[in-house]
Design an enzyme around this catalytic site. Structure first.
Site, PDB file in Angstrom:
ATOM      1  N   LYS A   2      14.350  55.720  78.748  1.00  9.10           N
ATOM      2  CA  LYS A   2      13.266  55.885  78.841  1.00  9.10           C
ATOM      3  C   LYS A   2      11.752  55.990  79.861  1.00  9.10           C
ATOM      4  O   LYS A   2      11.667  55.036  79.164  1.00  9.10           O
ATOM      5  CB  LYS A   2      12.670  56.382  77.210  1.00  9.10           C
ATOM      6  N   THR A  12       1.526  60.956  70.827  1.00 12.10           N
ATOM      7  CA  THR A  12       3.232  60.789  72.450  1.00 12.10           C
ATOM      8  C   THR A  12       3.902  59.625  70.504  1.00 12.10           C
ATOM      9  O   THR A  12       4.623  59.263  70.908  1.00 12.10           O
ATOM     10  CB  THR A  12       2.922  59.812  73.274  1.00 12.10           C
ATOM     11  N   GLY A  63       6.042  58.613  68.269  1.00 10.03           N
ATOM     12  CA  GLY A  63       7.507  59.222  67.737  1.00 10.03           C
ATOM     13  C   GLY A  63       7.730  60.452  69.066  1.00 10.03           C
ATOM     14  O   GLY A  63       8.787  60.956  68.180  1.00 10.03           O
ATOM     15  N   THR A  64       8.061  59.733  69.766  1.00 10.91           N
ATOM     16  CA  THR A  64       8.485  60.887  70.677  1.00 10.91           C
ATOM     17  C   THR A  64      10.223  60.364  71.408  1.00 10.91           C
ATOM     18  O   THR A  64      10.685  60.633  70.918  1.00 10.91           O
ATOM     19  CB  THR A  64       7.707  60.399  72.663  1.00 10.91           C
ATOM     20  N   GLY A  65      10.182  58.613  70.418  1.00 13.06           N
ATOM     21  CA  GLY A  65      11.723  58.206  71.292  1.00 13.06           C
ATOM     22  C   GLY A  65      12.185  58.750  69.715  1.00 13.06           C
ATOM     23  O   GLY A  65      13.296  58.467  70.116  1.00 13.06           O
ATOM     24  N   CYS A  66      11.948  57.850  68.545  1.00 17.03           N
ATOM     25  CA  CYS A  66      12.522  58.679  67.253  1.00 17.03           C
ATOM     26  C   CYS A  66      12.846  59.941  67.674  1.00 17.03           C
ATOM     27  O   CYS A  66      14.377  60.669  67.831  1.00 17.03           O
ATOM     28  CB  CYS A  66      11.703  58.451  66.551  1.00 17.03           C
TER      29      CYS A  66
HETATM   30  N1  LIG Z   1       3.631  62.191  78.064  1.00 22.95           N
HETATM   31  C1  LIG Z   1       4.287  62.528  78.022  1.00 22.95           C
HETATM   32  N2  LIG Z   1       4.271  63.797  78.140  1.00 22.95           N
HETATM   33  C2  LIG Z   1       5.525  63.851  78.424  1.00 22.95           C
HETATM   34  N3  LIG Z   1       7.059  63.923  77.908  1.00 22.95           N
HETATM   35  C3  LIG Z   1       6.867  62.085  77.794  1.00 22.95           C
HETATM   36  C4  LIG Z   1       5.624  61.799  76.998  1.00 22.95           C
HETATM   37  N4  LIG Z   1       5.200  60.751  76.272  1.00 22.95           N
HETATM   38  C5  LIG Z   1       6.613  60.778  76.603  1.00 22.95           C
HETATM   39  N5  LIG Z   1       7.717  61.359  76.867  1.00 22.95           N
HETATM   40  C6  LIG Z   1       9.235  61.452  76.939  1.00 22.95           C
HETATM   41  O1  LIG Z   1       9.312  60.936  75.286  1.00 22.95           O
HETATM   42  C7  LIG Z   1      10.265  60.672  75.278  1.00 22.95           C
HETATM   43  C8  LIG Z   1      10.601  59.502  74.309  1.00 22.95           C
HETATM   44  O2  LIG Z   1      10.174  58.028  75.587  1.00 22.95           O
HETATM   45  P1  LIG Z   1       8.760  56.851  75.124  1.00 22.95           P
HETATM   46  O3  LIG Z   1       9.251  56.338  76.576  1.00 22.95           O
HETATM   47  O4  LIG Z   1       7.709  57.943  74.831  1.00 22.95           O
HETATM   48  O5  LIG Z   1       9.924  56.609  73.612  1.00 22.95           O
HETATM   49  P2  LIG Z   1       9.456  55.417  72.791  1.00 22.95           P
HETATM   50  O6  LIG Z   1       9.074  54.043  73.544  1.00 22.95           O
HETATM   51  O7  LIG Z   1      10.316  55.517  72.311  1.00 22.95           O
HETATM   52  O8  LIG Z   1       9.061  56.668  72.111  1.00 22.95           O
HETATM   53  P3  LIG Z   1       7.738  56.086  69.958  1.00 22.95           P
HETATM   54  O9  LIG Z   1       8.299  54.335  70.429  1.00 22.95           O
HETATM   55  O10 LIG Z   1       6.852  56.443  70.027  1.00 22.95           O
HETATM   56  O11 LIG Z   1       8.551  56.592  69.860  1.00 22.95           O
HETATM   57  C9  LIG Z   1      11.008  60.760  76.857  1.00 22.95           C
HETATM   58  O12 LIG Z   1      12.202  61.825  77.700  1.00 22.95           O
HETATM   59  C10 LIG Z   1       9.507  60.702  77.105  1.00 22.95           C
HETATM   60  O13 LIG Z   1      10.039  60.991  78.658  1.00 22.95           O
HETATM   61  C1  LIG Z   2       9.304  53.062  61.477  1.00 25.26           C
HETATM   62  C2  LIG Z   2       9.697  53.643  62.581  1.00 25.26           C
HETATM   63  N1  LIG Z   2      10.587  53.439  63.720  1.00 25.26           N
HETATM   64  C3  LIG Z   2      10.578  53.488  64.810  1.00 25.26           C
HETATM   65  C4  LIG Z   2       9.520  53.736  65.812  1.00 25.26           C
HETATM   66  C5  LIG Z   2       8.777  53.955  66.736  1.00 25.26           C
HETATM   67  O1  LIG Z   2       8.445  54.527  66.594  1.00 25.26           O
HETATM   68  C6  LIG Z   2       7.997  53.585  65.079  1.00 25.26           C
HETATM   69  N2  LIG Z   2       6.883  52.857  64.610  1.00 25.26           N
HETATM   70  N3  LIG Z   2       8.222  53.300  63.290  1.00 25.26           N
HETATM   71 MG   LIG Z   3       6.571  55.706  73.558  1.00 22.71          MG
END
Ligand SMILES: Nc1ncnc2c1ncn2[C@@H]1O[C@H](COP(=O)(O)OP(=O)(O)OP(=O)(O)O)[C@@H](O)[C@H]1O
Ligand SMILES: Cc1ncc(CO)c(N)n1
Ligand SMILES: [Mg+2]
Length: 548
Positions: A228, A261, A263-266
Site C-alpha cells: 500500500k 486518514t 485507519g485506512t490500512g485496517c
Molecule cells: N489520502 C488518500 N487518498 C486516497 N487513498 C488513500 C489515501 N491515503 C491512503 N489511501 C489508501 O488507503 C489504503 C491504506 O493505505 P495506507 O498506506 O495508508 O495504509 P496504512 O499506513 O497501513 O494505514 P493506517 O496505518 O493509517 O491504518 C491504500 O489503498 C491507500 O492507497
Molecule cells: C489498534 C491499532 N491497530 C492498527 C493501527 C494501524 O493504523 C492502529 N493505529 N491501531
Molecule cells: Mg496510512
C-alpha cells in the site's frame, strides 16, 4: 484463563470441528498448505435448512483503538458498511487518539487463545483478518488456533507502525510474520514501512520499489501481496501494487486531500476480508476495498474529530448529515403538520419566483413543514432545488419532504418523503430510507390508512377535502371522508385539497384529535405574496386551534 471451563465439556466437544464451507473461497484454487477446511456436521445441518440464512462472517484479530479510527473499531465499521458480520478477538488495548498512541496494553496469550476458541469453535467464520499482533507469542497462539480451527481464508495486515509513526509491534515481530503467518496468508497488505521491515530494512521510496517489494514478499509464501502506497512520499495518487505471483496490478486512486486518514490500512484489509467472505475473487475484493476507502475518505475529508494531525473518517458515510448544522433533534413531531406547504413549479413560474424564494417566504409566514412537489422537473434540477431548499429549511428546523422521489430524498438527505397510492409502497420506502426519515402517505379510505400504519408511515395526507385544480381527476372525499379516515387511524392526519384561508377553520373544526393541520398549494403559491398569504393562513389555523 481456560475458556473450556465456561462451556459444558460435552458441548465443547460437539462444537469442535464444526465448520461450514461457504462461498467460492473453498472451490477456488487453494494450496494444500493453506488450512484445509473440514466438512460440515451440526452447523452444516443448520444452514441446510433453507429458511436459515448463512451470513458472511469475518473474524478480526486485532488491537482496540480508543479513538476508534483504526484497529478493531475500524474493522467493525468497515464490515458493517460492507454488509458482513464481524466478530472480534482483541490482542491489545491501546490508548490512542488523533495525536498518536499514548499506551499499549497487551492482552495475555491465554486470553487471546480463549477468545479465538470461543469464536472459532462456534461461529462459522469465512475469513480471518489480522491486525495488530504485538508479540511473537500471540502470533504463535493465532497460528495454533488456526490449525485447530481451519478457516477458508486469511488476510494478514502486518500492522507494525501507524501512519502517526508510532510503533504498534516491535521489530522482533518480523520473524513471527515471516515464519508463521505469511506462508498461510491468502493476502498480506503491508504499507511501505511494514514492507520494508518484513524485507529486512529494504529501502522503499518509489513505485518501482513497491513492485520489487511485492515480488520479494510473495517469495515469503503468501498467495497474494498488496503493497500500500498511502504513505509513499511525493505521490499525487494513492498507488497500491497488487501481485498474485504471476501478474502485477498497479491500483491507483486520486489522493484525497484530508487529515482524516487514520485507519485506512485496517479498513482496507477488513473490506478485502468482507468481500472475500461474500465470495469475491481476490483481485476484485482488493479493487472494491480500495474504492471503498477512497469514497469514505472523500466523504469525510472535511469532518473534524480530535485536534491532532490525523483524524478518523466515517465508514458509514453518515456523520456529516447529522452534524450540528443539519440535525433535527426529533425525527418527526405531528405538530409539524400544522401548516404544511406544498410547492408547485407551474405556480412559481406564473408568478416569476424561484422555488427557493417560495420556500423562504412560506417559512417566513409560518409554514411548519415543506413538501417539494416538483412534477415534471428533470431529476438533476429537482435534486438541485431540493439541496437549495434544505439549506433554507434546516436552520429554521422546518422539515423538508420530497414528493414521490425516494431517490431524490436519499441523494440530498431530505427529512423524508410523501408518497401516493401508486408510488413505491411505503414499507419499501421505509426500508430504503431507514427508521428516522419521515414518510407520509396519501389515503382516501380507512383501508389505505390501515395499510399506511402497517407499512410504517409517520402520517397520513387525506383528501381532496374540497375540489381542487392542482390535481387532475382527484376524487373529493369531503369533510365526511376526512373524518372517517381520521377516526380509523392512530396516525396523525393532515387534510389536503382545495383548502385555503376561507375554509381552513371549517376543516379544523372537525375536531378529530389526530387531525393536526392542513396542507396547501394554491392558497399560498398561486398568489402574489406568499409571505402574506402564509401569515394569514397561520393566523386562521391558530385561531381555529384555540376554539373549544
Ligand atoms: N489520502 C488518500 N487518498 C486516497 N487513498 C488513500 C489515501 N491515503 C491512503 N489511501 C489508501 O488507503 C489504503 C491504506 O493505505 P495506507 O498506506 O495508508 O495504509 P496504512 O499506513 O497501513 O494505514 P493506517 O496505518 O493509517 O491504518 C491504500 O489503498 C491507500 O492507497
Ligand atoms: C489498534 C491499532 N491497530 C492498527 C493501527 C494501524 O493504523 C492502529 N493505529 N491501531
Ligand atoms: Mg496510512
Amino acid at each position: 484463563m481456560d475458556c473450556s471451563g465456561l462451556l459444558p465439556s460435552s458441548r465443547l466437544f460437539f462444537y469442535q470441528n464444526s465448520r461450514v464451507l461457504s462461498s467460492q473461497l473453498t472451490s477456488t484454487r487453494r494450496r494444500t498448505r493453506t488450512f484445509a477446511a473440514l466438512g460440515g456436521d451440526c452447523a452444516a445441518s443448520v444452514t441446510k435448512d433453507h429458511s436459515m440464512m448463512k451470513i458472511p462472517h469475518v473474524l478480526t484479530v486485532a488491537g482496540s483503538d480508543s479513538g476508534a479510527g483504526a484497529g478493531i473499531q475500524a474493522d467493525l465499521k468497515a464490515c458493517a458498511a460492507r454488509g458482513v458480520y464481524c466478530s472480534t478477538v482483541i490482542t491489545a488495548v491501546t490508548a490512542q487518539n488523533t495525536v498518536g498512541v499514548q499506551g499499549v496494553n497487551i492482552v495475555p496469550e491465554e486470553f487471546v487463545a480463549a477468545q479465538l476458541k470461543s469464536v472459532l469453535s462456534d461461529m462459522q467464520v469465512d475469513v480471518v483478518k489480522t491486525g495488530m499482533l504485538p508479540s511473537i507469542e500471540l502470533i504463535k497462539v493465532l497460528h495454533q488456533s488456526l490449525r485447530e480451527f481451519p478457516v477458508p481464508a486469511l488476510v494478514v495486515d502486518p500492522v507494525m507502525v501507524s501512519t502517526s509513526g508510532d510503533v504498534l509491534a516491535g521489530p522482533s515481530i518480523v520473524s513471527g510474520f515471516r515464519e508463521d503467518l505469511l506462508s498461510i496468508a491468502d493476502i498480506v497488505t503491508p504499507n511501505v514501512k511494514e514492507a520494508s521491515a518484513l524485507l529486512g530494512g529494504m529501502q522503499l521510496a518509489t513505485v518501482a520499489d513497491m513492485y520489487s517489494a511485492a515480488k520479494l514478499l510473495h517469495n515469503l509464501g503468501p498467495r497474494n501481496v498488496l503493497v500500500k502506497g498511502g504513505d509513499l512520499p511525493d505521490s499525487s495518487d494513492a498507488i497500491d501494487i497488487f501481485f498474485d505471483g504471476e501478474d502485477f496490478h498497479e491500483l491507483r486512486s486520486s489522493r484525497v486531500k484530508t487529515r482524516n486518514t487514520h485507519g485506512t490500512g485496517c479498513t482496507l484489509a477488513s473490506c478485502i476480508a468482507a468481500e472475500l467472505a461474500k465470495g469475491s475473487s481476490m483481485l476484485s475484493a482488493v479493487k472494491v476495498a480500495k474504492r471503498f476507502v477512497e469514497t469514505a475518505l472523500d466523504y469525510s475529508k472535511d469532518i473534524v474529530i480530535g485536534s491532532g494531525p490525523q483524524g478518523p473518517f466515517d465508514h458509514l458515510l453518515r456523520l456529516k448529515s447529522t452534524s450540528c448544522h443539519s440535525y433535527r433533534p426529533d425525527a418527526f413531531s405531528p405538530s409539524d403538520l400544522f401548516l404544511y406547504a406544498v410547492t408547485d413549479p407551474s405556480m412559481n413560474k406564473r408568478w416569476g419566483r424561484s422555488v427557493t424564494d417560495a420556500v423562504k417566504a412560506a417559512i417566513g409566514g409560518g409554514a411548519t413543514i415543506i413538501q417539494l412537489r416538483e412534477k415534471d422537473t428533470d431529476t438533476r434540477d429537482f435534486l438541485e432545488a431540493a439541496q437549495a431548499c434544505l439549506e433554507i429549511c434546516r436552520p429554521h428546523g422546518v422539515p423538508l419532504l420530497i414528493n414521490d422521489r425516494i431517490d431524490v430524498a436519499l441523494a440530498c438527505d431530505a427529512d423524508g418523503v410523501h408518497i401516493g397510492q401508486s408510488d413505491m409502497p411505503a414499507h419499501v420506502a421505509r426500508t430504503l430510507l431507514g427508521p428516522n426519515k419521515i414518510i407520509g402517505v396519501s389515503c382516501k379510505t380507512p383501508e389505505q390508512a390501515q395499510q399506511a400504519w402497517i407499512d410504517g408511515a409517520d402520517y397520513i395526507g387525506c383528501g381532496g377535502v374540497y375540489p381542487t385544480n392542482t390535481k387532475a381527476n382527484n376524487l373529493t372525499v369531503g369533510l365526511d371522508g376526512l373524518k372517517t379516515v381520521c377516526l380509523s387511524s392512530k396516525l396523525p392526519v393532515v387534510a389536503i385539497g382545495g383548502i385555503g384561508i376561507s375554509n381552513a377553520s371549517a376543516v379544523m373544526k372537525l375536531n378529530a384529535p389526530n387531525l393536526k393541520g392542513v396542507a396547501v398549494v394554491s392558497a399560498l403559491f398561486d398568489r402574489e405574496c406568499v409571505l402574506t398569504e402564509t401569515k394569514k393562513l397561520h393566523a386562521v389555523l391558530t385561531e381555529a386551534k384555540q376554539m373549544p
